[in-house]
Design a protein around this motif. Structure first.
Motif, PDB file in Angstrom:
ATOM      1  N   GLU A   1       0.868  -1.161   0.000  1.00 15.21           N
ATOM      2  CA  GLU A   1       0.000   0.000   0.000  1.00 15.21           C
ATOM      3  C   GLU A   1       0.911   1.220   0.000  1.00 15.21           C
ATOM      4  OE1 GLU A   1      -3.100  -0.371   2.767  1.00 15.21           O
ATOM      5  OE2 GLU A   1      -4.206   1.356   1.986  1.00 15.21           O
ATOM      6  N   LEU A   2       1.079   1.838  -1.179  1.00 13.24           N
ATOM      7  CA  LEU A   2       2.066   2.913  -1.315  1.00 13.24           C
ATOM      8  C   LEU A   2       1.567   4.219  -0.728  1.00 13.24           C
ATOM      9  CD1 LEU A   2       3.727   2.751  -4.828  1.00 13.24           C
ATOM     10  CD2 LEU A   2       4.599   1.961  -2.634  1.00 13.24           C
ATOM     11  N   TRP A   3       0.295   4.437  -0.900  1.00 13.44           N
ATOM     12  CA  TRP A   3      -0.304   5.711  -0.474  1.00 13.44           C
ATOM     13  C   TRP A   3      -1.782   5.454  -0.259  1.00 13.44           C
ATOM     14  CZ3 TRP A   3       3.037   9.446   0.561  1.00 13.44           C
ATOM     15  CH2 TRP A   3       2.549  10.724   0.840  1.00 13.44           C
ATOM     16  N   ASP A   4      -2.515   6.412   0.250  1.00 15.24           N
ATOM     17  CA  ASP A   4      -3.962   6.224   0.318  1.00 15.24           C
ATOM     18  C   ASP A   4      -4.447   5.900  -1.085  1.00 15.24           C
ATOM     19  OD1 ASP A   4      -3.714   6.991   2.894  1.00 15.24           O
ATOM     20  OD2 ASP A   4      -4.274   9.093   2.523  1.00 15.24           O
ATOM     21  N   ASP A   5      -5.211   4.829  -1.186  1.00 10.63           N
ATOM     22  CA  ASP A   5      -5.826   4.490  -2.469  1.00 10.63           C
ATOM     23  C   ASP A   5      -4.872   3.918  -3.512  1.00 10.63           C
ATOM     24  OD1 ASP A   5      -8.427   4.873  -2.035  1.00 10.63           O
ATOM     25  OD2 ASP A   5      -8.525   6.923  -2.816  1.00 10.63           O
ATOM     26  N   VAL A   6      -3.596   3.805  -3.194  1.00 12.47           N
ATOM     27  CA  VAL A   6      -2.648   3.339  -4.207  1.00 12.47           C
ATOM     28  C   VAL A   6      -1.945   2.047  -3.751  1.00 12.47           C
ATOM     29  CG1 VAL A   6      -0.702   3.928  -5.698  1.00 12.47           C
ATOM     30  CG2 VAL A   6      -2.203   5.754  -4.818  1.00 12.47           C
ATOM     31  N   LEU A   7      -2.155   0.989  -4.538  1.00 15.41           N
ATOM     32  CA  LEU A   7      -1.478  -0.280  -4.271  1.00 15.41           C
ATOM     33  C   LEU A   7      -0.399  -0.501  -5.319  1.00 15.41           C
ATOM     34  CD1 LEU A   7      -4.318  -2.879  -3.551  1.00 15.41           C
ATOM     35  CD2 LEU A   7      -2.935  -1.606  -1.898  1.00 15.41           C
ATOM     36  N   ALA A   8       0.656  -1.223  -4.923  1.00 16.85           N
ATOM     37  CA  ALA A   8       1.677  -1.563  -5.915  1.00 16.85           C
ATOM     38  C   ALA A   8       1.995  -3.051  -5.823  1.00 16.85           C
ATOM     39  CB  ALA A   8       2.936  -0.747  -5.681  1.00 16.85           C
ATOM     40  N   LEU A   9       2.188  -3.650  -6.983  1.00 13.66           N
ATOM     41  CA  LEU A   9       2.606  -5.054  -7.042  1.00 13.66           C
ATOM     42  C   LEU A   9       3.932  -5.111  -7.794  1.00 13.66           C
ATOM     43  CD1 LEU A   9       1.807  -8.190  -6.797  1.00 13.66           C
ATOM     44  CD2 LEU A   9       1.064  -7.934  -9.155  1.00 13.66           C
ATOM     45  N   PRO A  10       5.039  -5.174  -7.061  1.00 19.39           N
ATOM     46  CA  PRO A  10       6.308  -5.313  -7.774  1.00 19.39           C
ATOM     47  C   PRO A  10       6.498  -6.771  -8.198  1.00 19.39           C
ATOM     48  CG  PRO A  10       6.639  -4.812  -5.420  1.00 19.39           C
ATOM     49  CD  PRO A  10       5.206  -5.159  -5.605  1.00 19.39           C
TER      50      PRO A  10
END
Lengths: 154, 304
Positions: free
Chosen positions: B187-196
């Protein structure tokens, strides 16, 4: 000379990544540029997928560095599967398992895209179906070394 | 006439002598064969009188020739090494009753001894010309060595199989561990997910990845999902197909999906693959995608 030959048995679809990685390392050693190495790797991966998918996973991959007629890497993938009836047709995108998908038709989930061979043809410099090798399918593809160096130096 | 009788009587006695010596020679041959036989041979007549060869002594100890069947019957065991072999079932006894038996396994342990001998026993009745049973012959073979080799082989096989099993389990555990490590959804930021995504995307892994990412998207109600492919070195048609499906399913949950970090060589090959990548929103890198996501999120909030 064995240093310039690479051979693998292949069967499982996930093996393609390992074999492709080794193929790329082999190509890099032979002097191919990064892009060409990548292209060769994907070509190998596609053909290994095909072996796993169409030939019940019984085949081998061989890479060789050849000097004649021009410096190139020869990729031979052989399997003991049913063979390809119409190779030219199989090269066309969307052709897989004996049918041509219509443009608007979406592939079913379990189905492959049918792009593999066409992609290999685009990624490699030459591709041919070796038909006089008995039962099964043998595909021979060439990645040239010379043109690639020029491309790399650009 | 008399001289004829005498002559024939003489001829007869010569003949008898001849036959006797022949019989003796045969008897000796038979005896030599039995005595020299590498297996223990026991011959019994109907009264239980035994004849045996030296090998019997070697296997069954000093007692040797005049052994009563009852004696060794208490020292012979079934293959479980516990149950005494019932006298009535002894091959020699069965042979005396007219039965034949072949290669029965037995364990022989003399009284007071801890180590025993594995033997196989065959027996068959001896019959006269009329077919009446006149005795029995029983052959014992010491198979201790063979048995120990077999046991050794079996235990080695077991060891091998169990080490193989352990290896398979280890591989499974490592695989599970790698899966845990390799598909983190951040969870990078509010509302922002990241899948590396690092390494290769095979069918097993992509299924795992998709499941996690969708679950996480659903749980966090994220509006932006960034799939970062910086660590992906190879994308073939199957991989590209799975990535496209991943992106499509994320978007079906109502999130915007960006793909970042595609390596130049990968980008070039993707183009050659001939896949339709039109629906994909690709951005230069993770930072860029995060910035855009935050800006879009802020704008959305303004308009709402």
């Amino acid at each position: 000379l064995s240093e310039w030959t690479l051979e693998f048995r292949c069967g499982e679809v996930h093996e393609r990544f390992y074999i492709a990685r080794e193929a790329r390392r082999f190509a890099a050693r032979a002097g191919l540029g990064p892009r060409a190495c990548s292209e060769l790797g994907v070509g190998v991966a596609e053909l290994v997928s095909n072996v796993a998918r169409h030939a019940a996973g019984d085949g081998f991959v061989r890479l060789r560095l050849l000097d004649a007629p021009e410096p190139c890497i020869e990729l031979v993938v052989h399997d003991a599967g049913p063979g390809i009836a119409d190779f030219e047709c199989a090269l066309r995108d969307g052709f897989s398992r004996g049918r041509q998908r219509l443009a608007h038709e979406q592939p079913k989930n379990s189905e492959s895209l049918g792009l593999g061979l066409g992609a290999v043809a685009r990624l490699m410099d030459e591709i041919a179906h070796v038909s006089d090798s008995g039962p099964g399918t043998t595909i021979r593809a060439i990645k040239r070394l010379t043109g690639v160096r020029q491309r790399g130096s650009r | 006439l008399k001289s004829d009788d005498l002559q024939s009587a003489e001829a007869l006695s010569v003949r008898i002598e001849q036959l006797e010596s022949e019989l003796k020679a045969r008897d000796e041959l038979l005896r030599a064969v039995i005595m020299g036989h590498p297996d223990a041979v026991v011959i019994s007549d109907l009264k239980g009188q035994l004849t045996s060869n030296p090998e019997v002594e070697r296997i069954f100890g000093q007692q040797g020739g005049s052994l009563e069947p009852g004696d060794w019957a208490t020292e012979l065991f079934k293959p479980d090494m516990q149950t005494p072999y019932p006298l009535e079932q002894m091959p020699l006894m069965r042979a005396l009753r007219g039965e034949e038996c072949k290669d029965l396994a037995m364990y022989y342990r003399p009284k007071g001894s801890r180590r025993g001998v594995w033997i196989t026993v065959s027996a068959r009745p001896l019959r006269d010309a009329q077919g009446e049973v006149t005795g029995a012959v029983s052959v014992f073979r010491d198979v201790t060595e063979r048995k120990s080799l077999e046991d050794d082989l079996a235990s080695r096989n077991n060891q091998l199989a169990s080490s193989e099993r352990e290896k398979t389990e280890l591989i499974e555990r490592l695989r599970a561990a790698v899966e845990e490590l390799s598909t983190p959804v951040l969870e990078l930021w509010d509302d922002v997910l990241a899948l590396p995504v690092v390494g290769v995307v095979d069918s097993h892994r992509s299924a795992e990845m998709t499941e996690r990412l969708l679950a996480e998207t659903e749980r966090s109600q994220a509006r932006f999902v960034i799939v970062d492919l910086t660590g992906v070195e190879i994308v073939d048609t199957a991989t590209a197909d799975r990535l496209l499906k991943l992106v499509t399913s994320v978007e079906l949950l109502g999130a915007r999906c960006f793909v970042t970090g595609i390596q130049p060589a990968v980008a070039q090959t993707i183009v050659e693959l001939g896949l339709e990548f039109g629906q994909l929103k690709a951005l230069r890198n993770l930072k860029h995608a995060l910035k855009l996501s935050m800006a879009l999120a802020a704008r959305d909030e303004d308009t709402l």
